[in-house]
Design a protein around this motif. Sequence first.
Motif, short mmCIF file in Angstrom:
data_model
loop_
_atom_site.label_atom_id
_atom_site.label_comp_id
_atom_site.label_asym_id
_atom_site.label_seq_id
_atom_site.Cartn_x
_atom_site.Cartn_y
_atom_site.Cartn_z
N ARG A 127 0.81 -1.22 0.00
CA ARG A 127 0.00 0.00 0.00
C ARG A 127 0.85 1.27 0.00
N ARG A 129 2.02 2.61 2.75
CA ARG A 129 1.52 3.41 3.86
C ARG A 129 2.04 2.86 5.18
N TRP A 294 -4.00 4.41 9.50
CA TRP A 294 -2.83 4.76 8.71
C TRP A 294 -2.26 6.11 9.11
N THR A 298 4.42 9.82 5.33
CA THR A 298 5.58 9.22 5.98
C THR A 298 5.86 9.94 7.29
#
Length: 314
Positions: A127, A129, A294, A298
Motif C-alpha cells: 500500500r 503506507r 494509517w 511518511t
Amino acid sequence: MAPPTFTAVLGAHNEEDWVASAIESVLSQTREDLELIVVDDGSTDATVDVVKRFQTDPRVRLISQENRGLAGALNAGIAAGSAPYISLIDADDLWMPTYLEGLGKALDDDPAAGFAYTDAWCLDHSRGRFWRVSSNAHMGEPEPPPVDPEEFLALLLERNFVFGLATIRRSALQKVGDFNQSLRAGEDYELWMRLLSHGYRAARAPGRLAVVRDRSGALHTDSRAMLAHLRDVYQVVAEDLDTSDRITSIARRRVEEIEVEHRALDSGPPGRARKALRRRLGSLHKATLGKGFWYPGTPPEVAGAFPGLFPASD
C-alpha cells in the motif's frame, strides 16, 4: 582501527531489491564502532553483486554459503564476528540512525540483560503506507514490560511482542547456544525465551528505532505455515528448555491451542477459522482498517532518516 563494539549480522537469500537500503541503514548509524557481516544464504539472484558494492567500506564483510535457512545464516555471521554485542538486521528492514546507540545503551545500563530490543515503525509495502500503531503495540507489549525473566517469559509465550531486530550480548549467547537451526522460522522468538529461561533479563530501548517493511507474500501471511512454526517453537520450550513447571505448563498449553487452530483451518468453517487465527496471532484484518489506522504520509522522523526512500508526507 579499534575493535568494533557491535557485530551487525544480515542474512540474505535472494534479496537484490532490498538489501542495499538495509546495508545503508547500518552504515549510517550514529555509532560507527561496528562491523557488518552479510551472509549470502545461497542466493540465485544479484544479491552478492549488490553487497559487493559496499565492500569499499572496510567494515563490510561478505560470506557466501549454500542455503541453510535464516538461523544457519545468522549463526555463520555471528561466528565470523568478534564484537561483544551482536545486532540483527533483516534485508527487508531498516535501522533508524540511533538504533545502535539506543540498544547499546540499554545493554550497558543493565549488565544482567542478555539482549535488548526496541520498537519499530511498520510500513505496508504493497500500500505504501505506514501504520500509526507501532510493531510492539500491535503485538500487545505490556507497559512497562516485566523486569523478572520468568514473568517476561510467561507473557512472551502468550504473544511475541519483542521486535525481532534485537541486540544480543555475545557472552550470553555463548552460554545458551546459537540460533536453533532445526526451526525454519521463529528462531529469534525461541532464542529470546531460551535467554530468559537462563535468567537473563530483556532490556527495552525506548522509541521506534527501526522500520519494518511488510511485503506481501512474506511468511507470516501463510496461516498454516505460521501455525506450524509456532507449534515447533512452543514444543522446544516445553520439551527442551530447563524451565519451571509453570513455564512448561504454559508452553504445553500453547502447543495444544495451536494444534486446535491448525485443525480448525483444515476442517472448520473457513471464515470462523480465519477469524480465530487472527485473534490468536494478534494480526489485524486489513479489510476492516479505518482511516485512523494509517499514518498520513511518511512519519517525519522516518522521512528524515531515509530521504527519498519513502513517499512524501501528505
